[in-house]
Design a protein around this motif. Structure first.
Motif, PDB file in Angstrom:
ATOM      1  N   PHE A  39       0.857  -1.174   0.000  1.00 31.46           N
ATOM      2  CA  PHE A  39       0.000   0.000   0.000  1.00 31.46           C
ATOM      3  C   PHE A  39       0.890   1.218   0.000  1.00 31.46           C
ATOM      4  O   PHE A  39       2.004   1.180   0.490  1.00 31.46           O
ATOM      5  N   GLY A  40       0.437   2.285  -0.597  1.00 34.42           N
ATOM      6  CA  GLY A  40       1.271   3.473  -0.592  1.00 34.42           C
ATOM      7  C   GLY A  40       0.455   4.718  -0.800  1.00 34.42           C
ATOM      8  O   GLY A  40      -0.752   4.656  -0.962  1.00 34.42           O
ATOM      9  N   ILE A  41       1.098   5.856  -0.798  1.00 38.72           N
ATOM     10  CA  ILE A  41       0.358   7.100  -0.947  1.00 38.72           C
ATOM     11  C   ILE A  41       1.079   8.062  -1.864  1.00 38.72           C
ATOM     12  O   ILE A  41       2.294   7.988  -2.053  1.00 38.72           O
ATOM     13  N   PHE A  42       0.323   8.950  -2.465  1.00 40.51           N
ATOM     14  CA  PHE A  42       0.829  10.123  -3.137  1.00 40.51           C
ATOM     15  C   PHE A  42       0.274  11.342  -2.428  1.00 40.51           C
ATOM     16  O   PHE A  42      -0.864  11.331  -1.981  1.00 40.51           O
ATOM     17  N   PHE A  43       1.043  12.404  -2.357  1.00 39.28           N
ATOM     18  CA  PHE A  43       0.511  13.703  -1.998  1.00 39.28           C
ATOM     19  C   PHE A  43       0.580  14.555  -3.249  1.00 39.28           C
ATOM     20  O   PHE A  43       1.637  14.673  -3.865  1.00 39.28           O
ATOM     21  N   LYS A  44      -0.541  15.159  -3.633  1.00 32.11           N
ATOM     22  CA  LYS A  44      -0.614  15.870  -4.893  1.00 32.11           C
ATOM     23  C   LYS A  44      -1.076  17.299  -4.671  1.00 32.11           C
ATOM     24  O   LYS A  44      -1.972  17.557  -3.891  1.00 32.11           O
ATOM     25  N   LYS A  45      -0.479  18.236  -5.393  1.00 33.10           N
ATOM     26  CA  LYS A  45      -0.845  19.639  -5.285  1.00 33.10           C
ATOM     27  C   LYS A  45      -0.987  20.232  -6.673  1.00 33.10           C
ATOM     28  O   LYS A  45      -0.048  20.234  -7.453  1.00 33.10           O
ATOM     29  N   ARG A  64       5.388   3.766   0.374  1.00 32.65           N
ATOM     30  CA  ARG A  64       4.869   2.407   0.460  1.00 32.65           C
ATOM     31  C   ARG A  64       4.793   1.961   1.916  1.00 32.65           C
ATOM     32  O   ARG A  64       5.525   2.438   2.765  1.00 32.65           O
ATOM     33  N   LEU A  65       3.902   1.023   2.180  1.00 39.33           N
ATOM     34  CA  LEU A  65       3.873   0.366   3.474  1.00 39.33           C
ATOM     35  C   LEU A  65       3.129  -0.943   3.343  1.00 39.33           C
ATOM     36  O   LEU A  65       2.347  -1.142   2.430  1.00 39.33           O
ATOM     37  N   LYS A  66       3.418  -1.860   4.278  1.00 37.86           N
ATOM     38  CA  LYS A  66       2.745  -3.157   4.275  1.00 37.86           C
ATOM     39  C   LYS A  66       1.523  -3.069   5.179  1.00 37.86           C
ATOM     40  O   LYS A  66       1.597  -3.338   6.359  1.00 37.86           O
ATOM     41  N   GLY A  90       6.680  10.221  -0.619  1.00 37.94           N
ATOM     42  CA  GLY A  90       6.364  10.826   0.668  1.00 37.94           C
ATOM     43  C   GLY A  90       6.527   9.809   1.780  1.00 37.94           C
ATOM     44  O   GLY A  90       7.056   8.714   1.572  1.00 37.94           O
ATOM     45  N   GLU A  91       6.076  10.133   2.968  1.00 39.14           N
ATOM     46  CA  GLU A  91       6.215   9.270   4.139  1.00 39.14           C
ATOM     47  C   GLU A  91       4.847   8.760   4.579  1.00 39.14           C
ATOM     48  O   GLU A  91       3.848   9.478   4.504  1.00 39.14           O
ATOM     49  N   TYR A 148       0.619  10.268   5.603  1.00 45.49           N
ATOM     50  CA  TYR A 148      -0.682   9.740   5.200  1.00 45.49           C
ATOM     51  C   TYR A 148      -1.606   9.572   6.410  1.00 45.49           C
ATOM     52  O   TYR A 148      -2.760  10.003   6.402  1.00 45.49           O
ATOM     53  N   HIS A 149      -1.082   8.942   7.463  1.00 40.26           N
ATOM     54  CA  HIS A 149      -1.897   8.715   8.651  1.00 40.26           C
ATOM     55  C   HIS A 149      -2.267  10.029   9.339  1.00 40.26           C
ATOM     56  O   HIS A 149      -3.400  10.197   9.793  1.00 40.26           O
ATOM     57  N   ARG A 150      -1.322  10.955   9.413  1.00 42.87           N
ATOM     58  CA  ARG A 150      -1.633  12.250  10.013  1.00 42.87           C
ATOM     59  C   ARG A 150      -2.709  12.967   9.202  1.00 42.87           C
ATOM     60  O   ARG A 150      -3.595  13.609   9.776  1.00 42.87           O
ATOM     61  N   TYR A 151      -2.641  12.860   7.911  1.00 35.86           N
ATOM     62  CA  TYR A 151      -3.626  13.523   7.041  1.00 35.86           C
ATOM     63  C   TYR A 151      -5.031  12.976   7.294  1.00 35.86           C
ATOM     64  O   TYR A 151      -5.982  13.737   7.495  1.00 35.86           O
TER      65      TYR A 151
END
Length: 318
Positions: free
Chosen positions: A2-8, A17-19, A175-176, A180-183
């Motif tokens: 699983f992973g994330i993008f931050f987009k602006k 990425r993370l498991k 990103g980190e 993602y979790h803080r968001y």
């Protein structure tokens, strides 16, 4: 994966990425006569509800949270519908076992998809809107769609593990996972078994109806009548809400289900999860607008403030 993008502004984005999440696929198997109607997918759709955040309900408690995606593939020159179910990795076996109960004798295959990876594309600013449409290289994309829970969570992107997401989304950067979790904590999105404990979380109190997670037109499922009656009568006395802590707290420094109290000492709720100075808590609505305190180890107290997310329905934002 699983992973994330931050987009602006569709120009810069960040990913990581993370498991944490895994996929399970449902594949409609071919029968002798292609014109014969196969109700197996209809049974699964009835169990899963409309496309979005799915919550199989048992005794009015969530047994898992998941997201569902549909895609069409070709099998022996015939079109085939595959349903991808995104779920918490720690509940992969439990989710498969639960769904096989609804398979009965239908010709539906339920298998994990270790060859796929999941990414989320998020805006920089915490907003209920994510801006213009996302531009991606569609040739290598398995699924790319807005997050069905709320527009504030951006887009969900499913790729093959061999593909680099930086090549799929132009002008993006890693990103980190903490971001993602803080968001999602800051905007009040619960996700996974930590935020929605299996067998404990109640769907309506967890705001799943706001996240396209409960269908009031499909049935039947265990607890449907009571869930619908509670929803339509509006008798919900507590909800999972985003909270802002007075100061950041180190990981694992707060007891599980730490108590939240009002200034007068009355019980106002329980902390569900947190990261730094943001988190999610089950708050009694009668105390939601009051200054609150979190009881930590040694009966120390930390100031806490609950807020109503702007993506909730307007009547809840009053």
């Amino acid at each position: 994966m699983f992973g994330i993008f931050f987009k602006k502004n569709s120009k810069k984005s960040y990913n990581t990425r993370l498991k944490s999440n895994r996929f399970v696929s449902f594949k409609k198997k071919q029968r002798g006569k292609t014109e014969e109607k196969d109700r197996s997918l209809e049974l699964l759709n009835s169990a899963l509800g409309p496309e979005g955040c799915k919550v199989p309900i048992r005794k009015l408690r969530c047994c898992s949270s998941s997201l569902r995606w549909s895609r069409k593939t070709l099998n022996k020159n015939q079109e085939e519908l595959t349903i991808l179910l995104e779920c918490d990795a720690t509940l992969l076996d439990a989710v498969q076992k639960h769904l096989k109960v609804y398979k009965i004798r239908r010709k539906v295959g339920i298998t994990p998809c270790p060859d796929l990876s999941l990414w989320t594309i998020l805006p920089f600013e915490q907003s209920s809107k994510t801006g213009s449409a996302l531009e991606v290289n569609e040739k290598k994309v398995v699924v790319c769609t807005r997050d069905p829970r709320t527009d504030a969570m951006g887009w969900r992107l499913v790729l093959s593990k061999i593909d680099n997401p930086l090549d799929i989304v132009p002008e993006s950067h890693l990103g980190e996972i903490q971001d993602y979790h803080r968001y999602r904590y800051a905007i009040g999105i619960a996700e996974g078994v930590k935020d929605l404990p299996s067998g404990e979380a109640i769907p309506l109190e967890s705001n799943l109806v706001y996240m396209n997670g409960i269908s009031f037109t499909k049935g039947c499922y265990i607890g449907q009548e009571l869930t619908a009656r509670t929803h339509y009568t509006g008798v919900i006395r507590k909800r999972l809400m985003p909270v802002q802590l007075g100061n950041p707290l180190p990981p694992n420094s707060v007891p599980e289900k730490a108590q939240i109290v009002s200034e007068s000492g009355k019980s106002a709720g329980r902390l569900r999860s947190y990261m730094g100075d943001v988190g999610l808590a089950m708050i009694r609505l009668a105390f939601a607008n009051e200054p609150l305190q979190l009881r930590t180890a040694g009966d120390a107290r930390v100031q806490l403030k609950a807020s109503v997310p702007d993506w909730w329905p307007s009547e809840e934002n009053k």
